[in-house]
Design a protein around this motif. Sequence first.
Motif, PDB file in Angstrom:
ATOM      1  N   PRO A 149      -9.646  17.244  17.612  1.00 20.80           N
ATOM      2  CA  PRO A 149      -9.236  16.139  17.323  1.00 20.80           C
ATOM      3  C   PRO A 149      -8.219  16.119  16.214  1.00 20.80           C
ATOM      4  O   PRO A 149      -8.521  16.835  15.293  1.00 20.80           O
ATOM      5  N   TYR A 150      -7.350  15.448  16.237  1.00 21.49           N
ATOM      6  CA  TYR A 150      -6.127  15.351  15.012  1.00 21.49           C
ATOM      7  C   TYR A 150      -6.711  14.977  13.818  1.00 21.49           C
ATOM      8  O   TYR A 150      -6.526  15.527  12.802  1.00 21.49           O
ATOM      9  N   HIS A 151      -7.913  13.953  13.705  1.00 23.86           N
ATOM     10  CA  HIS A 151      -8.468  13.585  12.608  1.00 23.86           C
ATOM     11  C   HIS A 151      -9.199  14.801  11.730  1.00 23.86           C
ATOM     12  O   HIS A 151      -9.541  14.660  10.616  1.00 23.86           O
ATOM     13  N   LEU A 152      -9.639  15.793  12.518  1.00 23.41           N
ATOM     14  CA  LEU A 152     -10.305  17.011  11.809  1.00 23.41           C
ATOM     15  C   LEU A 152      -9.178  18.093  11.177  1.00 23.41           C
ATOM     16  O   LEU A 152      -9.519  19.089  10.571  1.00 23.41           O
ATOM     17  N   ILE A 153      -7.863  17.803  11.485  1.00 23.74           N
ATOM     18  CA  ILE A 153      -6.980  18.845  11.128  1.00 23.74           C
ATOM     19  C   ILE A 153      -6.385  18.441   9.755  1.00 23.74           C
ATOM     20  O   ILE A 153      -5.901  17.407   9.448  1.00 23.74           O
ATOM     21  N   ASP A 154      -6.700  19.488   8.742  1.00 23.85           N
ATOM     22  CA  ASP A 154      -5.650  19.475   7.415  1.00 23.85           C
ATOM     23  C   ASP A 154      -4.301  19.690   7.443  1.00 23.85           C
ATOM     24  O   ASP A 154      -3.441  18.823   7.066  1.00 23.85           O
ATOM     25  N   ARG A 155      -3.814  20.900   8.198  1.00 21.75           N
ATOM     26  CA  ARG A 155      -2.705  21.363   8.237  1.00 21.75           C
ATOM     27  C   ARG A 155      -2.447  22.011   9.595  1.00 21.75           C
ATOM     28  O   ARG A 155      -3.485  22.566   9.859  1.00 21.75           O
ATOM     29  N   THR A 160       2.545  29.319  19.874  1.00 19.54           N
ATOM     30  CA  THR A 160       1.584  29.613  19.066  1.00 19.54           C
ATOM     31  C   THR A 160       1.489  28.889  17.963  1.00 19.54           C
ATOM     32  O   THR A 160       2.588  28.535  17.129  1.00 19.54           O
ATOM     33  N   VAL A 161       0.391  28.341  17.553  1.00 15.67           N
ATOM     34  CA  VAL A 161       0.156  27.436  16.267  1.00 15.67           C
ATOM     35  C   VAL A 161      -0.955  27.819  15.511  1.00 15.67           C
ATOM     36  O   VAL A 161      -1.838  28.428  15.962  1.00 15.67           O
ATOM     37  N   ALA A 162      -0.934  27.548  14.218  1.00 16.19           N
ATOM     38  CA  ALA A 162      -2.096  27.838  13.458  1.00 16.19           C
ATOM     39  C   ALA A 162      -2.558  26.769  12.826  1.00 16.19           C
ATOM     40  O   ALA A 162      -1.667  25.720  12.260  1.00 16.19           O
ATOM     41  N   ILE A 163      -3.807  26.347  12.785  1.00 17.11           N
ATOM     42  CA  ILE A 163      -4.314  25.043  12.263  1.00 17.11           C
ATOM     43  C   ILE A 163      -5.261  25.420  11.253  1.00 17.11           C
ATOM     44  O   ILE A 163      -6.128  26.281  11.501  1.00 17.11           O
ATOM     45  N   ARG A 164      -5.491  24.418  10.245  1.00 13.85           N
ATOM     46  CA  ARG A 164      -6.533  24.894   9.293  1.00 13.85           C
ATOM     47  C   ARG A 164      -7.133  23.479   9.391  1.00 13.85           C
ATOM     48  O   ARG A 164      -6.718  22.233   9.236  1.00 13.85           O
ATOM     49  N   LEU A 165      -8.636  23.319   9.510  1.00 11.52           N
ATOM     50  CA  LEU A 165      -9.247  22.131   9.599  1.00 11.52           C
ATOM     51  C   LEU A 165      -9.801  21.683   8.279  1.00 11.52           C
ATOM     52  O   LEU A 165      -9.932  22.181   7.406  1.00 11.52           O
ATOM     53  N   ARG A 166     -10.103  20.307   8.215  1.00  9.37           N
ATOM     54  CA  ARG A 166     -10.933  19.783   6.913  1.00  9.37           C
ATOM     55  C   ARG A 166     -12.376  20.149   7.199  1.00  9.37           C
ATOM     56  O   ARG A 166     -13.034  20.162   8.300  1.00  9.37           O
ATOM     57  N   ASP A 167     -12.931  20.057   5.952  1.00  4.28           N
ATOM     58  CA  ASP A 167     -14.358  20.205   5.697  1.00  4.28           C
ATOM     59  C   ASP A 167     -15.078  21.186   6.643  1.00  4.28           C
ATOM     60  O   ASP A 167     -16.126  20.952   7.087  1.00  4.28           O
TER      61      ASP A 167
END
Length: 206
Positions: free
Chosen positions: A158-164, A113-120
Amino acid sequence: MADSTETMLDNSTLDNSTLSKVRTLVMPIVTDLHLDLYDLEFRGGTLRITLDTPPGSPGGVDLDQLALATRLIGREFDHADPVPGHYTLEVTSPGVERTLRTPAHFQRELGKTVAIRLRDTAGDARRLQGVLSAADEHGATLLLDTPGPDGATERVVPYHLIDRARTVFVWGPAPKPGGPKKSAAGTKKPADAKKPSAPPSRKEHS
C-alpha cells in the motif's frame, strides 16, 4: 498532457493551496510544450518542477526544452507571484532512475525494477526490490527479487506504507562465461545510458 503530481508521498513544505496555484500556472505551459508535469516539490528553498515526455515517447526532455520551460514558467511566476518569499525555481527532468511519489508514477513504470523503502519497519524487511507488475490508486505489486521470510515471491505494498521508492536502472544480461569478449570500443550501452538526463535549469525568485 497528463498531470501526475497529485501527491501520494507529499514531503513538500508548501501548503496544498500554494501547490495548487503553482500547478494551475504550470500546466498550460507544459501542455503547450507537449510535455508532462511529472512532479512538483518544494524543499530547502527550492521549488523543483520535474517535466517529462509523455509515456511511450522515444526520447527524454532535452536542454532546450528545459531552458524554454524555465523562461516561460519564470515569467508567469514573476507576474502571478504564487510562492511567498525568496526561493529558487528549478526545472528538471526525472533522469534514468526516477523517484516514484504518486500512483501515476508507479503506473507508468510497470515492468521495470523498482526499489522501495518502507515506513516504520525494522531490519531487512524495510527494503524491497523487484519488478513492478501492477499498480492502482491504492498500492503497487512487486515480483520480488528475493523471496520474503515467508517464502512469498510477490508482495502488494500500500502506498501509505512507502517512505521512498525509485526505479532501478538495470544493465543488460551479463555475458556467459567463456563467451566472446568485446573491446571497450565495441561495447554498446543501452539507449537510455547514451543520453543522461539534462541538467536542471534554475532561476532565482524573490
